[in-house]
Design a protein around this motif. Structure first.
Motif, short mmCIF file in Angstrom:
data_model
loop_
_atom_site.label_atom_id
_atom_site.label_comp_id
_atom_site.label_asym_id
_atom_site.label_seq_id
_atom_site.Cartn_x
_atom_site.Cartn_y
_atom_site.Cartn_z
N ALA A 1 0.82 -1.21 0.00
CA ALA A 1 0.00 0.00 0.00
C ALA A 1 0.85 1.26 0.00
O ALA A 1 0.53 2.25 -0.67
CB ALA A 1 -0.93 -0.02 1.21
N SER A 2 1.98 1.24 0.72
CA SER A 2 2.85 2.41 0.79
C SER A 2 3.46 2.73 -0.57
O SER A 2 3.65 3.91 -0.92
CB SER A 2 3.96 2.21 1.82
N GLN A 3 3.78 1.69 -1.35
CA GLN A 3 4.32 1.90 -2.69
C GLN A 3 3.29 2.58 -3.59
O GLN A 3 3.62 3.50 -4.34
CB GLN A 3 4.73 0.57 -3.32
N GLN B 1 0.74 4.40 -2.67
CA GLN B 1 0.49 5.77 -2.25
C GLN B 1 1.60 6.70 -2.72
O GLN B 1 1.34 7.82 -3.18
CB GLN B 1 0.36 5.84 -0.73
N LYS B 2 2.83 6.24 -2.64
CA LYS B 2 3.94 7.07 -3.09
C LYS B 2 3.87 7.30 -4.59
O LYS B 2 4.09 8.42 -5.08
CB LYS B 2 5.28 6.42 -2.73
N ARG B 3 3.53 6.24 -5.32
CA ARG B 3 3.46 6.40 -6.77
C ARG B 3 2.35 7.37 -7.17
O ARG B 3 2.55 8.22 -8.04
CB ARG B 3 3.24 5.05 -7.46
N VAL B 4 1.19 7.25 -6.54
CA VAL B 4 0.09 8.13 -6.93
C VAL B 4 0.39 9.58 -6.52
O VAL B 4 0.04 10.52 -7.23
CB VAL B 4 -1.25 7.62 -6.35
N ASN B 5 1.06 9.76 -5.38
CA ASN B 5 1.46 11.12 -4.98
C ASN B 5 2.46 11.71 -5.97
O ASN B 5 2.36 12.88 -6.37
CB ASN B 5 2.07 11.10 -3.58
N ASN B 6 3.44 10.89 -6.38
CA ASN B 6 4.43 11.36 -7.34
C ASN B 6 3.81 11.67 -8.69
O ASN B 6 4.18 12.63 -9.37
CB ASN B 6 5.54 10.32 -7.52
N THR B 7 2.85 10.83 -9.10
CA THR B 7 2.19 11.05 -10.38
C THR B 7 1.45 12.38 -10.40
O THR B 7 1.54 13.14 -11.37
CB THR B 7 1.21 9.90 -10.68
N MET B 8 0.73 12.68 -9.32
CA MET B 8 0.03 13.95 -9.26
C MET B 8 1.00 15.12 -9.21
O MET B 8 0.83 16.12 -9.91
CB MET B 8 -0.91 14.01 -8.05
N ALA B 9 2.04 14.99 -8.39
CA ALA B 9 3.03 16.06 -8.28
C ALA B 9 3.71 16.34 -9.60
O ALA B 9 3.91 17.48 -10.00
CB ALA B 9 4.06 15.71 -7.20
N GLN B 10 4.07 15.25 -10.31
CA GLN B 10 4.73 15.41 -11.61
C GLN B 10 3.80 16.05 -12.62
O GLN B 10 4.21 16.91 -13.42
CB GLN B 10 5.21 14.06 -12.12
N ALA B 11 2.53 15.65 -12.60
CA ALA B 11 1.56 16.21 -13.55
C ALA B 11 1.37 17.70 -13.32
O ALA B 11 1.33 18.49 -14.27
CB ALA B 11 0.23 15.48 -13.42
N ILE B 12 1.25 18.11 -12.06
CA ILE B 12 1.08 19.53 -11.74
C ILE B 12 2.31 20.31 -12.17
O ILE B 12 2.21 21.36 -12.82
CB ILE B 12 0.81 19.73 -10.24
N ALA B 13 3.50 19.79 -11.83
CA ALA B 13 4.73 20.50 -12.17
C ALA B 13 4.93 20.59 -13.68
O ALA B 13 5.40 21.61 -14.19
CB ALA B 13 5.92 19.80 -11.52
N SER B 14 4.61 19.51 -14.41
CA SER B 14 4.83 19.49 -15.86
C SER B 14 3.81 20.33 -16.62
O SER B 14 4.01 20.61 -17.81
CB SER B 14 4.77 18.05 -16.37
N SER B 15 2.75 20.74 -15.96
CA SER B 15 1.70 21.50 -16.65
C SER B 15 2.09 22.96 -16.88
O SER B 15 1.41 23.67 -17.61
CB SER B 15 0.40 21.46 -15.84
N GLN B 16 3.19 23.39 -16.28
CA GLN B 16 3.60 24.79 -16.41
C GLN B 16 5.07 24.87 -16.82
O GLN B 16 5.92 24.19 -16.24
CB GLN B 16 3.42 25.52 -15.08
N LYS B 17 5.34 25.66 -17.82
CA LYS B 17 6.72 25.89 -18.26
C LYS B 17 6.91 27.36 -18.57
O LYS B 17 6.12 27.97 -19.29
CB LYS B 17 7.05 25.05 -19.51
N LEU B 18 7.96 27.93 -18.00
CA LEU B 18 8.30 29.32 -18.25
C LEU B 18 9.51 29.38 -19.16
O LEU B 18 10.43 28.57 -19.05
CB LEU B 18 8.62 30.05 -16.93
N THR B 19 9.50 30.34 -20.07
CA THR B 19 10.65 30.56 -20.95
C THR B 19 11.03 32.03 -20.87
O THR B 19 10.18 32.92 -21.02
CB THR B 19 10.32 30.20 -22.41
N TYR B 20 12.32 32.28 -20.61
CA TYR B 20 12.81 33.65 -20.50
C TYR B 20 14.03 33.87 -21.38
O TYR B 20 14.89 32.99 -21.50
CB TYR B 20 13.18 33.99 -19.05
N GLU B 21 14.08 35.04 -21.97
CA GLU B 21 15.25 35.48 -22.71
C GLU B 21 15.88 36.63 -21.94
O GLU B 21 15.19 37.60 -21.58
CB GLU B 21 14.85 35.94 -24.10
#
Length: 360
Positions: free
Chosen positions: A245-247, A249-269
């Motif tokens: 169960a702990s595995q 939970q960790k995977r589903v937490n990581n999946t959500m965290a990765q999805a949120i983080a990957s949904s935004q990208k900033l580009t600067y010059e």
């Protein structure tokens, strides 16, 4: 410098470095008059090349493309090349060489792979756990390295000397300068996408009790993670093999965290190629962003750097993402502990990445 001969005076220069890219690239171009003579400048495919910026080496590798075009009055010459690691990206393990690796440290394993083409791997992590991997005869070595790195939450990039670097997000020294709207920013953009965002992520797995006499379905486990800032959207996926169960939970937490983080990208010059200290902007560095125009005050990871020189002058373009975008959703590693939450649809993160503290 190509085969020991210095070439300078290029009118257009571009150098690209990215996390998980393995081999940085460069392109240079110039023009001349037909009256100046033949277009052959002595550069050949496969020539050794060292690219320098004001004396600082930024790439060591080979010439991969030479393009010459001419008209009645002018000649244009373009040269492209890649880091030494391009041979790992494009080539397979040679005949007669080992393709199965058992009980090795990550550094030892990757050095065995990269040594097929005389590439050295350096370790910024220091992981001593033993790992194993099999490589198919027709698999590109670079693909195998990327697959291995992703499955263990590692990052792999190259350095200016053509070596591979095994690292974690943010393991490069933090940037000394901020990316500051109204100070050093020439242009900026924010890209957001919702295709991987869900209100509920559910991970299904099979229990690890082989002696259970209950039906198989009774041994099924399920864990979930909730993002209350997304309308009702549910994602369900299965964890392969037996699981605790702990595995899950960790995977589903990581999946959500990765999805949120990957949904935004900033580009600067930004102006120039260097920070105020004289250091070049570098990939895998944490950098503070202060952008009142986009209402962003946040520390992010530099995931890609492009140095450019043309008629507009010298500038650096950086792609920035939250470090969680590089989390391993398989949850095999317990080295990264990051807490994510969202407020009003905006990413908030509190945690640490390899000694670099950040709050956004």
């Amino acid at each position: 410098m190509i085969n020991g001969r210095i070439y300078s005076g290029w009118l257009d220069v571009k150098i690209e470095v990215g996390l998980m890219q393995l081999a940085r690239t460069f392109s240079v171009g110039t023009t001349r008059r037909v009256a100046d003579g033949i277009a052959d400048i002595g550069i050949r495919l496969g020539d050794s090349v060292v690219v320098k910026v004001d004396g600082d080496i930024v790439l060591t590798g080979y010439v991969t493309l030479v393009d010459v075009k001419y008209s009645a009055t002018s000649v244009s010459i373009s040269v492209e090349g890649s880091s030494k690691a391009i041979d790992l990206v494009e080539c397979c393990i040679p005949d007669g060489k080992a393709k199965s690796y058992k009980n090795l440290t990550p550094l030892h394993l990757l050095n065995n792979l990269a040594s097929n083409y005389d590439i050295e791997v350096l370790d910024q992590i220091g992981i001593t756990d033993k790992v194993s991997m099999d490589v198919a005869p027709d698999q590109k070595i670079g693909d195998a390295i990327i697959q291995f790195a992703k499955s263990n939450s590692y990052l792999v990039t190259d350095n200016e000397f053509g070596q591979l670097i095994l690292c974690r997000p943010g393991s490069e020294a933090a940037a000394g300068d901020s990316v500051f709207y109204g100070v050093n920013v020439v242009a900026g953009s924010l890209h957001q996408a919702s295709n991987a965002l869900y209100s509920k992520y559910i991970c299904l797995g099979q229990g690890t009790n082989p002696d259970s006499e209950r039906p198989l379905s009774d041994n099924q486990l399920a864990k979930s993670a909730i993002n209350s800032n997304v309308r009702k959207r549910v994602k369900v996926y299965k964890h392969s093999g037996n699981a605790q169960a702990s595995q899950l939970q960790k995977r589903v937490n990581n999946t959500m965290a990765q999805a949120i983080a990957s949904s935004q990208k900033l580009t600067y010059e930004v102006h120039g190629w260097r920070q105020s200290s004289g250091a070049l902007w570098k990939v895998n560095s944490l950098v503070r962003v202060v952008d009142d125009f986009l209402s962003i005050k946040r520390t992010l990871l530099i995931s890609k750097v492009t140095y450019a020189l043309d008629s507009s002058g010298m500038r650096t373009t950086m792609e920035l993402m939250h470090a969680d975008a590089f989390l391993n959703v398989e949850a095999k590693s317990s080295d990264v502990a990051i807490k994510l939450k969202t407020t009003d649809g905006r990413l908030i993160a509190i945690g640490s990445v390899e000694g670099g503290s950040w709050t956004s």
